[in-house]
Scaffold this motif. Structure first.
Motif, short mmCIF file in Angstrom:
data_model
loop_
_atom_site.label_atom_id
_atom_site.label_comp_id
_atom_site.label_asym_id
_atom_site.label_seq_id
_atom_site.Cartn_x
_atom_site.Cartn_y
_atom_site.Cartn_z
N GLN A 1 -9.56 -11.81 1.33
CA GLN A 1 -9.18 -11.03 0.51
C GLN A 1 -7.62 -10.53 0.58
O GLN A 1 -6.84 -10.39 -0.35
CB GLN A 1 -10.04 -9.73 0.49
CG GLN A 1 -9.73 -8.51 -0.41
CD GLN A 1 -10.06 -8.95 -1.86
OE1 GLN A 1 -10.79 -10.05 -2.17
NE2 GLN A 1 -9.96 -8.16 -2.88
N GLN B 1 -4.82 -11.23 -2.14
CA GLN B 1 -4.27 -10.04 -2.81
C GLN B 1 -2.57 -9.86 -2.54
O GLN B 1 -1.68 -9.61 -3.32
CB GLN B 1 -4.66 -8.76 -2.40
CG GLN B 1 -6.28 -8.40 -3.00
CD GLN B 1 -5.98 -8.38 -4.30
OE1 GLN B 1 -5.14 -8.12 -4.95
NE2 GLN B 1 -7.32 -8.74 -5.07
N MET C 1 0.96 -1.05 -0.04
CA MET C 1 -0.04 0.04 -0.01
C MET C 1 0.89 1.22 0.00
O MET C 1 0.32 2.35 -0.10
CB MET C 1 -0.87 0.13 1.21
CG MET C 1 -1.72 -1.27 1.23
SD MET C 1 -2.75 -1.45 2.64
CE MET C 1 -3.92 -0.03 2.57
N ASP D 1 -9.22 -0.79 6.65
CA ASP D 1 -10.53 -1.65 7.50
C ASP D 1 -10.50 -3.22 7.35
O ASP D 1 -10.54 -4.00 8.14
CB ASP D 1 -11.93 -0.99 7.12
CG ASP D 1 -12.25 0.17 7.64
OD1 ASP D 1 -11.49 0.69 8.69
OD2 ASP D 1 -13.11 0.93 7.21
N HIS E 1 -4.47 1.37 -6.15
CA HIS E 1 -5.12 2.11 -5.19
C HIS E 1 -6.33 1.50 -4.92
O HIS E 1 -7.06 0.87 -5.99
CB HIS E 1 -5.44 3.50 -5.95
CG HIS E 1 -5.89 4.44 -4.71
ND1 HIS E 1 -5.43 4.79 -3.58
CD2 HIS E 1 -7.25 4.93 -4.72
CE1 HIS E 1 -6.40 5.49 -2.87
NE2 HIS E 1 -7.34 5.50 -3.64
N ASP E 2 -6.57 1.30 -3.64
CA ASP E 2 -8.00 0.87 -3.09
C ASP E 2 -8.18 -0.72 -3.43
O ASP E 2 -9.07 -1.32 -3.18
CB ASP E 2 -9.22 1.63 -3.73
CG ASP E 2 -9.16 2.78 -3.19
OD1 ASP E 2 -8.70 3.19 -2.25
OD2 ASP E 2 -10.14 3.58 -3.75
N THR E 3 -7.06 -1.29 -3.42
CA THR E 3 -7.11 -3.03 -3.86
C THR E 3 -7.17 -3.42 -2.30
O THR E 3 -8.10 -4.25 -2.00
CB THR E 3 -5.71 -3.38 -4.32
OG1 THR E 3 -5.40 -2.85 -5.30
CG2 THR E 3 -5.76 -5.04 -3.98
N LEU E 4 -6.96 -3.04 -1.29
CA LEU E 4 -7.19 -3.35 0.21
C LEU E 4 -7.35 -1.93 0.81
O LEU E 4 -6.81 -1.22 0.55
CB LEU E 4 -6.00 -4.13 0.77
CG LEU E 4 -5.86 -5.41 0.33
CD1 LEU E 4 -4.65 -6.30 1.01
CD2 LEU E 4 -7.04 -6.53 0.57
N THR E 5 -8.20 -2.05 1.80
CA THR E 5 -8.39 -0.99 2.70
C THR E 5 -7.98 -1.37 4.08
O THR E 5 -7.90 -2.39 4.36
CB THR E 5 -10.18 -0.76 2.94
OG1 THR E 5 -10.57 -1.77 3.63
CG2 THR E 5 -10.71 -0.35 1.64
N THR F 1 -2.07 3.78 12.31
CA THR F 1 -2.76 2.67 11.84
C THR F 1 -2.91 1.80 13.15
O THR F 1 -3.80 1.34 13.74
CB THR F 1 -2.66 1.84 10.81
OG1 THR F 1 -2.73 3.00 9.58
CG2 THR F 1 -3.53 0.70 10.65
#
Length: 466
Positions: free
Chosen positions: A404, A408, A207, A318, A312-316, A217
């Protein structure tokens, strides 16, 4: 001059901290170290606690400084040094004097020492919490005869960590039960640390987050379901700056993890018990691989850099948090499952709810989840923790995120062995009919081992020999 209530041998980092803790809780203690200068330096630096500490120059002087019946804690390296110290100490003691091994012993060694002691008092206790825990309140897991534990329980519970008003110290069972529980604690610790490291790697390499963002985080997660000592310190480690270079501390630490062997002992014993702990096994393997730095560098040169930045936004974040929640539950479920198997195997009647309670403060794996785990184990200690209603609901809500994250990570060349092993465990434990029928068919084909049929009966054979 009054005599000390307890003695301690070995003033290394943990021994010195534990001795100060004992004195700080109002107990007079006599201490001895193989190097006399260490003993006197320790006493000289004890400050206001010095009057409660009696430094001694010989084992004979140590023994004479303790009130009868004596109790002496050993804080020496595991293995032969413990046997050597017992051999040197025992002839100086009366038959009712108690030796307490509080080091990181292999529980098989503790079993042997308890049997060799016979009617002579002996305890093996697991102590977790590192130097800070030893000084201000560790988690203590007692093993040996209950009557011996009861003789020193007032001291051990007083110096232990407290969860509310409850001491994080209790008797686990006979012989090496305390050191066994400590070994499983350390195995869970390995897996928990490895999963955190994997999520850190995803944030860093997948990321593109910097250390400050990663620290923030972890700090955020420490306020939620994942609240725990390891998440807390991971945020602090990520936020730290190297005083020598000014660079982020993590960026100057070599990526080769050390180990003292307790996680490896857990994995070895799990195989003997046929107790599945795949996330813990993966964590031990990962530490072993981390030491192969030259081979890993050669592999990168040959095959190309493995970690790839994720779109971008593959994983969050959360999703990462949910994956960690899932992985943590599965890891603890495996650890408690191993303890339950050992309890049956060794006839220890290990108190699973009490173990969860002892781990709630002081130890390295202390976590907000352990309150609910203690409650769930109190309801049904034989049930896999992942099937308890509280944790089943968490798994239902969060396992898709773990899937997920693992997928990923694989697609982008980021190793996530502990998270991946946790996912495989989850999927296996939710599959009523798996694929072991093929293995049984193969075993019968090449070795005539036989198999059970779905329509009844054992010891059947297939038609491959006809």
């Amino acid at each position: 001059m009054s005599k000390a209530e307890i003695g301690l041998i070995g003033l290394g980092t943990m021994g010195a901290a534990l001795a100060l803790n004992i004195a700080d809780n109002g107990f007079d203690i006599a201490v001895w170290n193989r190097t006399t200068a260490v003993t006197h330096d320790f006493h000289a630096s004890a400050g206001d606690l010095a009057p409660r500490i009696t430094p001694t120059d010989t084992l004979e002087e140590l023994v004479q400084s303790i009130a009868k019946p004596r109790a002496i804690i050993l804080m020496v390296p595991a293995g032969q040094p413990v046997d050597d110290q017992i051999a040197a100490l025992r002839p100086l003691l009366d038959d009712d004097d108690l030796i307490i091994d509080a080091g990181n012993a292999n529980f098989h060694d503790t079993n042997r020492r308890a049997r060799e002691a016979g009617d002579l008092p002996f305890l093996g206790i697991g102590v977790s919490g590192g130097e800070e825990g030893a000084r201000f309140g560790p988690s203590i897991m007692g093993g040996g005869k209950r009557e011996y534990w009861d003789r020193v329980a007032h001291i051990l519970t007083a110096i232990s960590a407290k969860h509310g008003d409850t001491p994080c110290a209790t008797w686990m069972g006979e012989e090496g039960a305390g050191h066994f529980v400590k070994a499983v604690h350390n195995g869970i610790e390995y897996a928990d640390m490895q999963m955190i490291a994997e999520v850190y790697g995803i944030m860093r390499d997948g990321m593109g987050m910097d250390n400050a963002a990663i620290a923030d985080t972890f700090a955020k997660w420490d306020k939620g379901v994942l609240q725990s000592y390891l998440i807390e310190i991971s945020g602090k480690v990520a936020a730290a700056t190297d005083p020598k270079t000014g660079a982020p501390m993590l960026d100057v630490i070599v990526d080769a993890a050390g180990q003292k062997g307790t996680g490896r002992w857990t994995v070895i014993e799990a195989q003997h018990l046929a107790a599945p702990i795949p996330a813990i096994e993966a964590a031990v393997v990962a530490r072993n691989l981390s030491s192969q730095r030259e081979a890993r560098a050669a592999g990168e040169t040959l095959f190309g850099t493995a970690p790839h930045h994720m779109p971008h936004d593959t994983l969050t974040l959360d999703a990462l948090e949910q994956a960690m929640i899932t992985g943590k539950i599965l890891c603890y479920a495996q650890g408690f499952g191993m303890i339950a198997k050992a309890s049956q195997e060794f006839g220890w009647s290990l108190p699973l709810p009490d173990i969860a309670k002892v781990w709630r403060a002081g130890c390295i794996i202390r976590s907000a989840m352990l309150d609910d785990m203690a409650a769930a184990l109190g309801e049904d200690a034989a049930r896999n923790l992942m099937f308890a209603p509280k944790f089943a609901e968490l798994l239902k809500s969060n396992h898709a995120a773990l899937r997920q994250v693992v997928a990923q990570s694989a697609l982008h060349g980021i190793a996530a062995p502990a998270l991946g092993s946790g996912l495989s465990y989850f999927d296996t434990m939710r599959t009523a009919r798996g694929t072991a029928n093929m293995i049984q068919g193969q075993r019968d084909f090449f070795g005539a081992h036989g198999f059970a049929r779905t329509d009844g009966g054992e010891g059947h054979h297939g038609p491959w020999g006809s």
